[in-house]
Design a protein around this motif. Structure first.
Motif, mmCIF file in Angstrom:
data_model
loop_
_atom_site.group_PDB
_atom_site.id
_atom_site.type_symbol
_atom_site.label_atom_id
_atom_site.label_comp_id
_atom_site.label_asym_id
_atom_site.label_seq_id
_atom_site.Cartn_x
_atom_site.Cartn_y
_atom_site.Cartn_z
ATOM 1 N N ASP A 122 44.044 5.770 54.053
ATOM 2 C CA ASP A 122 44.512 4.455 53.630
ATOM 3 C C ASP A 122 45.545 4.667 52.525
ATOM 4 O OD1 ASP A 122 44.909 1.840 52.870
ATOM 5 O OD2 ASP A 122 42.895 1.561 52.043
ATOM 6 N N LYS A 123 46.796 4.327 52.834
ATOM 7 C CA LYS A 123 47.909 4.596 51.929
ATOM 8 C C LYS A 123 47.722 3.900 50.575
ATOM 9 C CE LYS A 123 52.934 4.260 51.756
ATOM 10 N NZ LYS A 123 54.136 3.952 52.520
ATOM 11 N N LYS A 124 47.296 2.649 50.577
ATOM 12 C CA LYS A 124 47.133 1.910 49.316
ATOM 13 C C LYS A 124 46.057 2.552 48.443
ATOM 14 C CE LYS A 124 48.746 -2.614 50.771
ATOM 15 N NZ LYS A 124 48.415 -4.029 50.947
ATOM 16 N N ARG A 125 44.942 2.898 49.068
ATOM 17 C CA ARG A 125 43.845 3.532 48.313
ATOM 18 C C ARG A 125 44.300 4.888 47.766
ATOM 19 N NH1 ARG A 125 37.940 4.060 48.101
ATOM 20 N NH2 ARG A 125 37.414 6.271 48.229
ATOM 21 N N TYR A 126 44.980 5.679 48.616
ATOM 22 C CA TYR A 126 45.480 6.981 48.185
ATOM 23 C C TYR A 126 46.411 6.836 46.990
ATOM 24 C CZ TYR A 126 48.809 10.849 48.039
ATOM 25 O OH TYR A 126 49.637 11.842 47.603
ATOM 26 N N ARG A 127 47.405 5.943 47.079
ATOM 27 C CA ARG A 127 48.375 5.774 45.992
ATOM 28 C C ARG A 127 47.680 5.306 44.709
ATOM 29 N NH1 ARG A 127 52.754 8.419 46.221
ATOM 30 N NH2 ARG A 127 53.633 6.972 44.732
ATOM 31 N N LYS A 128 46.740 4.375 44.857
ATOM 32 C CA LYS A 128 46.022 3.854 43.697
ATOM 33 C C LYS A 128 45.233 4.973 43.012
ATOM 34 C CE LYS A 128 42.447 0.555 42.382
ATOM 35 N NZ LYS A 128 41.424 -0.372 42.886
ATOM 36 N N HIS A 129 44.491 5.739 43.804
ATOM 37 C CA HIS A 129 43.667 6.809 43.237
ATOM 38 C C HIS A 129 44.535 7.935 42.672
ATOM 39 C CE1 HIS A 129 39.645 5.683 45.324
ATOM 40 N NE2 HIS A 129 40.290 4.634 44.878
ATOM 41 N N LEU A 130 45.626 8.271 43.348
ATOM 42 C CA LEU A 130 46.524 9.300 42.834
ATOM 43 C C LEU A 130 47.128 8.876 41.500
ATOM 44 C CD1 LEU A 130 48.004 12.003 43.261
ATOM 45 C CD2 LEU A 130 49.812 10.695 44.413
ATOM 46 N N ASN A 131 47.560 7.639 41.405
ATOM 47 C CA ASN A 131 48.143 7.150 40.150
ATOM 48 C C ASN A 131 47.120 7.164 39.018
ATOM 49 O OD1 ASN A 131 50.666 6.774 41.305
ATOM 50 N ND2 ASN A 131 50.301 4.626 41.779
ATOM 51 N N LEU A 154 45.262 9.591 34.108
ATOM 52 C CA LEU A 154 44.193 10.176 33.297
ATOM 53 C C LEU A 154 44.542 11.603 32.858
ATOM 54 C CD1 LEU A 154 41.006 8.882 35.156
ATOM 55 C CD2 LEU A 154 41.861 8.180 32.902
ATOM 56 N N CYS A 155 45.167 12.359 33.744
ATOM 57 C CA CYS A 155 45.572 13.725 33.380
ATOM 58 C C CYS A 155 46.612 13.707 32.265
ATOM 59 C CB CYS A 155 46.109 14.468 34.600
ATOM 60 S SG CYS A 155 44.823 14.936 35.776
ATOM 61 N N VAL A 202 47.097 11.289 29.992
ATOM 62 C CA VAL A 202 46.432 10.862 28.746
ATOM 63 C C VAL A 202 45.601 12.009 28.175
ATOM 64 C CG1 VAL A 202 44.663 9.307 27.813
ATOM 65 C CG2 VAL A 202 46.462 8.405 29.299
ATOM 66 N N ALA A 203 44.839 12.682 29.030
ATOM 67 C CA ALA A 203 44.009 13.799 28.573
ATOM 68 C C ALA A 203 44.871 14.917 27.997
ATOM 69 C CB ALA A 203 43.153 14.331 29.713
ATOM 70 N N LEU A 204 46.007 15.193 28.631
ATOM 71 C CA LEU A 204 46.891 16.251 28.141
ATOM 72 C C LEU A 204 47.460 15.901 26.778
ATOM 73 C CD1 LEU A 204 48.257 18.955 28.703
ATOM 74 C CD2 LEU A 204 50.085 17.713 29.858
ATOM 75 N N VAL A 205 47.912 14.683 26.613
ATOM 76 C CA VAL A 205 48.489 14.270 25.326
ATOM 77 C C VAL A 205 47.425 14.268 24.232
ATOM 78 C CG1 VAL A 205 49.528 12.325 24.088
ATOM 79 C CG2 VAL A 205 50.374 12.949 26.351
ATOM 80 N N ILE A 225 41.353 20.261 31.908
ATOM 81 C CA ILE A 225 41.671 19.304 32.967
ATOM 82 C C ILE A 225 41.408 19.952 34.331
ATOM 83 C CG2 ILE A 225 43.566 18.085 34.112
ATOM 84 C CD1 ILE A 225 44.732 17.585 31.279
ATOM 85 N N GLY A 226 41.808 21.203 34.501
ATOM 86 C CA GLY A 226 41.564 21.914 35.753
ATOM 87 C C GLY A 226 40.090 22.028 36.070
#
Length: 168
Positions: free
Chosen positions: A7-16, A21-22, A24-27, A63-64
């Motif tokens: 599901d493209k919408k779900r994929y894009r939402k979860h990827l974003n 989060l990555c 924010v965590a990095l900063v 993060i990894g």
């Protein structure tokens, strides 16, 4: 690896969300670690590059570890699938010259790898809204279809296994 419907919408939402989060965590992690180390070990010179670098490295590793730990979580299903698909497509791309050569000789595994590459690339580019190369992909697919017709073959993508790429 098998191609799955995503599901493209779900994929894009979860990827974003994962990317956000990555970031924010990095900063927060890298600056937080660096500031703590600078407070504990101040430098008379005023440069703290090594502490900043250390903070970034530690945070990237953390993060990894977290991503690896949550890889099997249902929220990550589509994101991990696309990461794995990209890894397999990268292996095929690195071996493409040999695979194409074998495919022209009628090697079924090579033809199957090409079909997987074209189908996976089409899916990936559609998910990422990267349709610039779709015309070139259609040309390559037509060449593959001509080879399949020449050798009187029909491919079943469910029989593709990335382990077979070791032969190339």
């Amino acid at each position: 690896m098998q191609l799955l419907e995503i599901d493209k919408k779900r994929y894009r939402k979860h990827l974003n969300i994962v990317i956000g989060l990555c970031i924010v965590a990095l900063v927060v992690g890298s600056l937080g670690i660096a500031q703590i180390l600078i407070a504990i070990y101040p430098s008379a010179e005023g440069t703290h590059f090594h502490w900043n670098l250390f903070g970034v490295i530690v945070t990237v590793i953390a993060i990894g570890v977290v991503l690896k730990q949550y890889k099997a979580h249902p929220f990550m299903t589509e994101v991990v699938y696309v990461w794995e698909l990209k890894k397999v497509l990268n292996v095929i791309t690195r071996k493409m010259q040999k695979i194409q050569s074998e495919a022209e000789q009628g090697n079924v595994q090579a033809l199957l790898a090409l079909q997987f590459s074209y189908s996976g690339s089409r899916q990936l580019w559609t998910l990422d809204d990267n349709t610039i190369l779709m015309d070139e992909l259609a040309v390559e697919q037509a060449k593959l279809n001509a080879l399949l017709e020449k050798f009187s073959l029909q491919l079943d993508l469910t029989k593709f296994d990335k382990i077979d790429l070791q032969d190339f």
